[in-house]
Design a protein around this motif. Structure first.
Motif, PDB file in Angstrom:
ATOM      1  N   UNK A   1      20.359  41.778  68.953  1.00  0.00           N
ATOM      2  CA  UNK A   1      21.750  41.213  68.945  1.00  0.00           C
ATOM      3  C   UNK A   1      22.577  42.369  68.757  1.00  0.00           C
ATOM      4  N   UNK A   2      22.493  42.946  67.659  1.00  0.00           N
ATOM      5  CA  UNK A   2      23.000  44.081  67.202  1.00  0.00           C
ATOM      6  C   UNK A   2      22.008  44.883  66.275  1.00  0.00           C
ATOM      7  N   UNK A   3      22.237  46.448  66.382  1.00  0.00           N
ATOM      8  CA  UNK A   3      21.429  47.283  65.754  1.00  0.00           C
ATOM      9  C   UNK A   3      21.864  48.458  65.603  1.00  0.00           C
ATOM     10  N   UNK A   4      21.667  49.138  64.402  1.00  0.00           N
ATOM     11  CA  UNK A   4      22.403  50.393  63.998  1.00  0.00           C
ATOM     12  C   UNK A   4      21.477  51.183  63.041  1.00  0.00           C
ATOM     13  N   UNK A   5      21.497  52.407  62.942  1.00  0.00           N
ATOM     14  CA  UNK A   5      20.660  53.128  61.989  1.00  0.00           C
ATOM     15  C   UNK A   5      21.452  54.012  61.103  1.00  0.00           C
ATOM     16  N   UNK A   6      21.774  53.862  59.800  1.00  0.00           N
ATOM     17  CA  UNK A   6      22.623  54.536  59.006  1.00  0.00           C
ATOM     18  C   UNK A   6      21.947  55.585  58.240  1.00  0.00           C
ATOM     19  N   UNK A   7      22.260  56.934  58.573  1.00  0.00           N
ATOM     20  CA  UNK A   7      21.500  58.026  57.998  1.00  0.00           C
ATOM     21  C   UNK A   7      22.469  58.654  56.789  1.00  0.00           C
ATOM     22  N   UNK A   8      21.841  59.050  55.855  1.00  0.00           N
ATOM     23  CA  UNK A   8      22.466  59.645  54.650  1.00  0.00           C
ATOM     24  C   UNK A   8      21.469  60.543  53.817  1.00  0.00           C
TER      25      UNK A   8
ATOM     26  N   UNK B   1      24.282  53.914  67.023  1.00  0.00           N
ATOM     27  CA  UNK B   1      24.296  52.832  67.553  1.00  0.00           C
ATOM     28  C   UNK B   1      22.914  52.283  68.530  1.00  0.00           C
ATOM     29  N   UNK B   2      21.885  51.986  67.922  1.00  0.00           N
ATOM     30  CA  UNK B   2      20.487  51.627  68.316  1.00  0.00           C
ATOM     31  C   UNK B   2      20.318  50.926  69.582  1.00  0.00           C
ATOM     32  N   UNK B   3      21.020  49.849  69.303  1.00  0.00           N
ATOM     33  CA  UNK B   3      21.081  48.752  70.323  1.00  0.00           C
ATOM     34  C   UNK B   3      21.507  49.219  71.532  1.00  0.00           C
ATOM     35  N   UNK B   4      22.786  50.019  71.637  1.00  0.00           N
ATOM     36  CA  UNK B   4      23.634  50.462  72.684  1.00  0.00           C
ATOM     37  C   UNK B   4      22.675  51.571  73.210  1.00  0.00           C
ATOM     38  N   UNK B   5      22.102  52.332  72.373  1.00  0.00           N
ATOM     39  CA  UNK B   5      21.119  53.371  73.106  1.00  0.00           C
ATOM     40  C   UNK B   5      19.983  52.775  73.887  1.00  0.00           C
ATOM     41  N   UNK B   6      19.436  51.746  73.301  1.00  0.00           N
ATOM     42  CA  UNK B   6      18.298  51.007  74.256  1.00  0.00           C
ATOM     43  C   UNK B   6      19.031  50.617  75.253  1.00  0.00           C
ATOM     44  N   UNK B   7      19.994  49.906  75.193  1.00  0.00           N
ATOM     45  CA  UNK B   7      20.665  49.207  76.550  1.00  0.00           C
ATOM     46  C   UNK B   7      21.125  50.434  77.645  1.00  0.00           C
ATOM     47  N   UNK B   8      21.443  51.462  77.119  1.00  0.00           N
ATOM     48  CA  UNK B   8      21.844  52.520  78.181  1.00  0.00           C
ATOM     49  C   UNK B   8      20.543  53.248  78.845  1.00  0.00           C
ATOM     50  N   UNK B   9      19.338  53.428  78.014  1.00  0.00           N
ATOM     51  CA  UNK B   9      18.298  54.063  78.474  1.00  0.00           C
ATOM     52  C   UNK B   9      17.013  52.857  78.714  1.00  0.00           C
ATOM     53  N   UNK B  10      17.520  51.788  79.055  1.00  0.00           N
ATOM     54  CA  UNK B  10      16.538  50.534  79.107  1.00  0.00           C
ATOM     55  C   UNK B  10      15.396  51.101  80.446  1.00  0.00           C
ATOM     56  N   UNK B  11      14.101  50.813  80.029  1.00  0.00           N
ATOM     57  CA  UNK B  11      13.075  50.991  81.040  1.00  0.00           C
ATOM     58  C   UNK B  11      12.299  49.791  81.074  1.00  0.00           C
ATOM     59  N   UNK B  12      11.874  49.428  82.316  1.00  0.00           N
ATOM     60  CA  UNK B  12      10.945  48.293  82.560  1.00  0.00           C
ATOM     61  C   UNK B  12      11.962  47.227  82.931  1.00  0.00           C
TER      62      UNK B  12
END
Length: 165
Positions: free
Chosen positions: A86-93, A68-79
């Motif tokens: 709006x929404x972002x995720x990375x699917x790995x396979x 959940x990339x967007x959520x990760x950025x929101x949790x670790x926001x800097x500056x």
């Protein structure tokens, strides 16, 4: 009065220097040269996500994780904390056959695994879903197969998202 230097140009600007700068500018790739982006219109994020998962599975592959990339950025926001998504995720396979081929070609190619495709919308543009992946290039047969696989999956995911919305 002007001076003529080693390569015969006035004011000390040599042809060599100008040619060198030109070649330097030509040979430097932009940062995003290896990123492929496909825009999916007439869909929504959840439908595009489901299409991406189905496209991966239709290749006989298993999704390893969904980050959940967007959520990760929101949790670790800097500056100022501005997040462009709006929404972002990375699917790995991963494909074990493809991974084996890649590392037989060159052991360092293990860095290409797992493969991943990002799915995102930008703030204020929720109707424009984007699928993006890093191209592995085409310098070896394994990389060519990885590129073809990523391309097929992204194209199929976009088609499924449009058809199901």
């Amino acid at each position: 009065m002007f001076s003529v230097h080693l390569f015969g140009t006035p004011h000390g600007a040599s042809h060599f220097f100008l040619v060198f700068l030109s070649l330097l500018c030509i040979s430097l790739p932009s940062i995003a040269d290896d990123t492929v982006v496909i825009t999916v219109s007439n869909s929504d994020f959840r439908t595009a996500h489901d299409g991406l998962i189905e496209a991966i599975e239709s290749e006989g592959l298993v999704v390893g994780s969904v980050l959940p990339f967007r959520d990760m950025l929101a949790r670790t926001a800097v500056g100022d904390g501005t997040i462009p998504y709006g929404e972002a995720e990375i699917v790995q396979f991963c494909s074990s056959l493809l991974a084996a081929e890649l590392v037989r070609e060159a052991p360092a190619q293990l860095t290409l695994c797992p493969l991943s495709i990002a799915l995102y919308t930008q703030v204020g543009k929720s109707s424009e879903i984007r699928l993006a992946y890093r191209s592995p290039g085409n310098s070896t047969a394994g990389r060519q197969r990885a590129e073809s696989l990523l391309q097929r999956i992204a194209q199929r995911a976009g088609e499924l998202a449009r058809l199901r919305w």
